[in-house]
Design an enzyme around this catalytic site. Structure first.
Site, PDB file in Angstrom:
ATOM      1  CE  LYS A  68     -13.399 -23.191 -57.339  1.00  0.00           C
ATOM      2  NZ  LYS A  68     -14.291 -23.395 -58.476  1.00  0.00           N
ATOM      3  NE  ARG A  94     -11.630 -29.349 -67.077  1.00  0.00           N
ATOM      4  CZ  ARG A  94     -12.731 -28.764 -67.519  1.00  0.00           C
ATOM      5  NH1 ARG A  94     -12.915 -28.571 -68.815  1.00  0.00           N
ATOM      6  NH2 ARG A  94     -13.683 -28.382 -66.685  1.00  0.00           N
TER       7      ARG A  94
HETATM    8  N1  BES Z   1     -13.881 -27.998 -58.134  1.00  0.00           N
HETATM    9  C1  BES Z   1     -14.564 -27.292 -59.150  1.00  0.00           C
HETATM   10  C2  BES Z   1     -15.942 -27.876 -59.446  1.00  0.00           C
HETATM   11  C3  BES Z   1     -16.956 -27.723 -58.347  1.00  0.00           C
HETATM   12  C4  BES Z   1     -17.720 -26.570 -58.268  1.00  0.00           C
HETATM   13  C5  BES Z   1     -17.173 -28.734 -57.449  1.00  0.00           C
HETATM   14  C6  BES Z   1     -18.657 -26.453 -57.280  1.00  0.00           C
HETATM   15  C7  BES Z   1     -18.123 -28.617 -56.443  1.00  0.00           C
HETATM   16  C8  BES Z   1     -18.870 -27.472 -56.360  1.00  0.00           C
HETATM   17  C9  BES Z   1     -13.759 -27.323 -60.449  1.00  0.00           C
HETATM   18  O1  BES Z   1     -12.399 -27.347 -60.298  1.00  0.00           O
HETATM   19  C10 BES Z   1     -14.093 -26.085 -61.215  1.00  0.00           C
HETATM   20  O2  BES Z   1     -13.803 -25.040 -60.732  1.00  0.00           O
HETATM   21  N2  BES Z   1     -14.710 -26.249 -62.387  1.00  0.00           N
HETATM   22  C11 BES Z   1     -15.100 -25.165 -63.189  1.00  0.00           C
HETATM   23  C12 BES Z   1     -14.634 -25.408 -64.605  1.00  0.00           C
HETATM   24  C13 BES Z   1     -14.760 -24.211 -65.508  1.00  0.00           C
HETATM   25  C14 BES Z   1     -13.783 -23.148 -65.083  1.00  0.00           C
HETATM   26  C15 BES Z   1     -14.479 -24.657 -66.930  1.00  0.00           C
HETATM   27  C16 BES Z   1     -16.613 -25.064 -63.134  1.00  0.00           C
HETATM   28  O3  BES Z   1     -17.282 -26.106 -63.118  1.00  0.00           O
HETATM   29  O4  BES Z   1     -17.117 -23.958 -63.025  1.00  0.00           O
HETATM   30 MN    MN Z   2     -11.541 -25.429 -60.085  1.00  0.00          MN
END
Ligand code: BES
Ligand code: MN
Ligand code: ZN
Length: 480
Positions: free
Chosen positions: A261, A335
């Site tokens: 990230k 997931r």
């Molecule tokens: N934990 C994050 C989702 C999230 C983002 C929660 C911001 C709260 C605030 C999750 O693990 C994630 O990173 N999801 C990605 C998935 C993508 C890489 C397919 C997303 O939503 O960007």
């Molecule tokens: Mn994530």
């Protein structure tokens, strides 16, 4: 712990007063009596143009002749709902936080169950996370006096406070920095809570996770120095009328893994175990209320880190139920751990599985930061929607279109962990569906409402504990 009592002699020694006002400046009987005794209060209300609109708040000094040092008028709108009573109590708790004892008439309301909302609102509104402040300034509120309230009202208020205690338990875990909640540490906190609550618990360590075939959880944990855990909590009353399983995402820190990230994207990622915290908080409440429902809580716990052993894009994992997942983005890790958690839940053949997870940014994009996404078949999502509505948590159903399933087809495995550009929350939910077998299932994506960027009514800035109240309400409904 805030104490609740009825209208005892000496109740007027309360230092604060919270008065509910219906739109049009309509008071209940106690409020009318007080306004008659302290006529200058009307002038304060006139000056502030306070008429009792929803969310309106005015705090004034009690002044000469008043038994109260500070009086908070809280607007309930024209047709007050149970949620407005909770919010009013929460606003009052924050406005009167320096008062050790607060008297109120908010329970004295045409709505059935208002006293429960008063108990919940005051406890939630007094919440703060002060652990790391060298000069903590917690709320001073120690007791709430329900003016004119009898034993029944006091019992209801205490029940509301019990539910709120599950929410604040979850909030504390979520607000805890990741350095203080490695999977083993968080698992131990859950086990201690279980022992205190009379729940049975089982914790799988790293080796057991591998031996039990929890390939999703194991895969995500590979880049982390701290080993993973899987927590199972069982509540098994003799008179159970139904069997509910709840599964919560427990990523104690989400760096994204090798699909790292941004710095900004990581700032709030200690909260990525909000689903697991909601499961723990709800089970604490369900046990405390003694609900006649069998409940299994499952929380896969791990960090998602980019260490030398980390999962690589292109790796394939085999989940507990034997299905394989190609990992194209290591940041879509929730997931992967839920695949195992859901498989384990389905093996127990419960009447219903509900999972709860801060799963996708795209769900927050779709619904904003106050509303959770709800996925699943018409039934049981109808029941979850009804429970959330009754509990005062906002959820909105999103679709699970069959023809989108091809978007998570993989060239090399049964599915991949990313979808096409749009509809990210849906693709994540479609993947989860692969792991519940024939068991009725609903999925809550709480990426938005798990955290609040500012305080309002009974919500403090930071962790909200979203989901605890919906799960508890669902168990209450299933107990009927
Ligand atoms: N934990 C994050 C989702 C999230 C983002 C929660 C911001 C709260 C605030 C999750 O693990 C994630 O990173 N999801 C990605 C998935 C993508 C890489 C397919 C997303 O939503 O960007
Ligand atoms: Mn994530
Ligand atoms: Zn995550």
């Amino acid at each position: 712990m805030i104490e609740f009592r009825g209208d005892l002699p000496g109740a007027e020694s309360a230092s604060g007063l919270a008065l509910g006002v219906v739109e049009g400046r309509v008071f209940d009987e106690t409020g009318r009596g007080l306004m008659g005794q302290l006529p200058w209060l009307e002038h304060h209300l006139d000056d502030a143009e306070f008429i009792g609109k929803t969310g309106q708040l005015l705090v004034v000094p009690g002044g000469e002749g008043s038994a109260y040092r500070r009086i908070a008028f809280v607007g309930l709108g024209s047709d007050p709902t149970a949620e407005q009573v909770r919010r009013a109590a929460g606003s009052a708790a924050r406005a009167l936080e320096q008062m050790p004892s607060v008297a109120t008439t908010l329970h004295d309301h045409p709505l059935a169950g208002s006293a429960e909302g008063v108990g919940m609102g005051f406890v939630l509104g007094s919440y703060g996370f002060h652990r790391h402040k060298s000069e903590p300034k917690p709320s001073a509120i120690e007791s709430i006096v329900l003016l004119g309230g009898g034993d029944a009202a006091v019992a209801e208020a205490r029940r509301g406070a019990t539910i709120a205690a599950g929410v604040t338990f979850a909030r504390d875990l979520i607000n805890t920095p990741a350095i203080g909640k490695a999977p083993a540490t968080l698992a131990q906190i859950a086990v201690d809570m279980a022992a205190e609550s009379g729940l049975r618990s089982r914790v799988l360590d790293g080796q057991q996770i591998e031996a039990e075939g929890l390939g999703g959880l194991r895969g995500v944990s590979l880049g982390a120095a701290n080993p993973p855990r899987l927590v199972e909590l069982w509540y098994e009353p003799a008179d159970a009328k139904a069997f509910l399983a709840v599964v919560g995402k427990g990523i104690v820190f989400d760096s994204g893994g090798l699909s790292l990230k941004t710095a900004e994207g990581m700032e709030t990622m200690k909260t990525d175990m909000s689903g697991a915290a909601a499961v723990f908080g709800a089970m604490k409440v369900i046990a405390a209320l003694g609900l006649p429902v069998r409940v299994l809580g499952i929380a896969p716990l791990t960090e998602n880190m980019p260490g030398g052993g980390a999962l690589r894009p292109g790796d394939v994992l085999t989940a507990r139920n034997g299905k394989t997942i190609e990992v194209l983005n290591t940041d879509a890790e929730g997931r992967l751990v839920l695949a195992d958690g859901l498989s384990l839940a389905a093996e127990q053949s419960p009447d219903l599985i509900v999972d709860i997870a801060t799963l996708t940014g795209s769900c927050a994009v779709a619904l904003g930061d106050k509303i959770a996404g709800l996925f699943g078949a018409d039934e049981p999502t109808g029941r979850v929607q009804a429970a959330a509505d009754a509990a005062g948590e906002r959820v909105w159903r999103l679709p699970l279109p069959e023809d989108y399933r091809k978007n998570i087809d993989s060239d090399v495995a049964d599915m991949k962990n990313t979808g096409t550009r749009y509809g990210g929350a849906i693709h994540a939910a479609l993947l989860l569906k692969e792991f519940v077998g024939d068991v009725p299932w609903a999925h809550l994506d709480i990426a938005g409402p798990a955290r609040a960027t500012e305080a309002e009514h009974y919500v403090a800035k930071g962790a909200t504990g979203f989901g605890v109240r919906t799960i508890v309400q669902l168990a209450r409904d299933m107990a009927k």
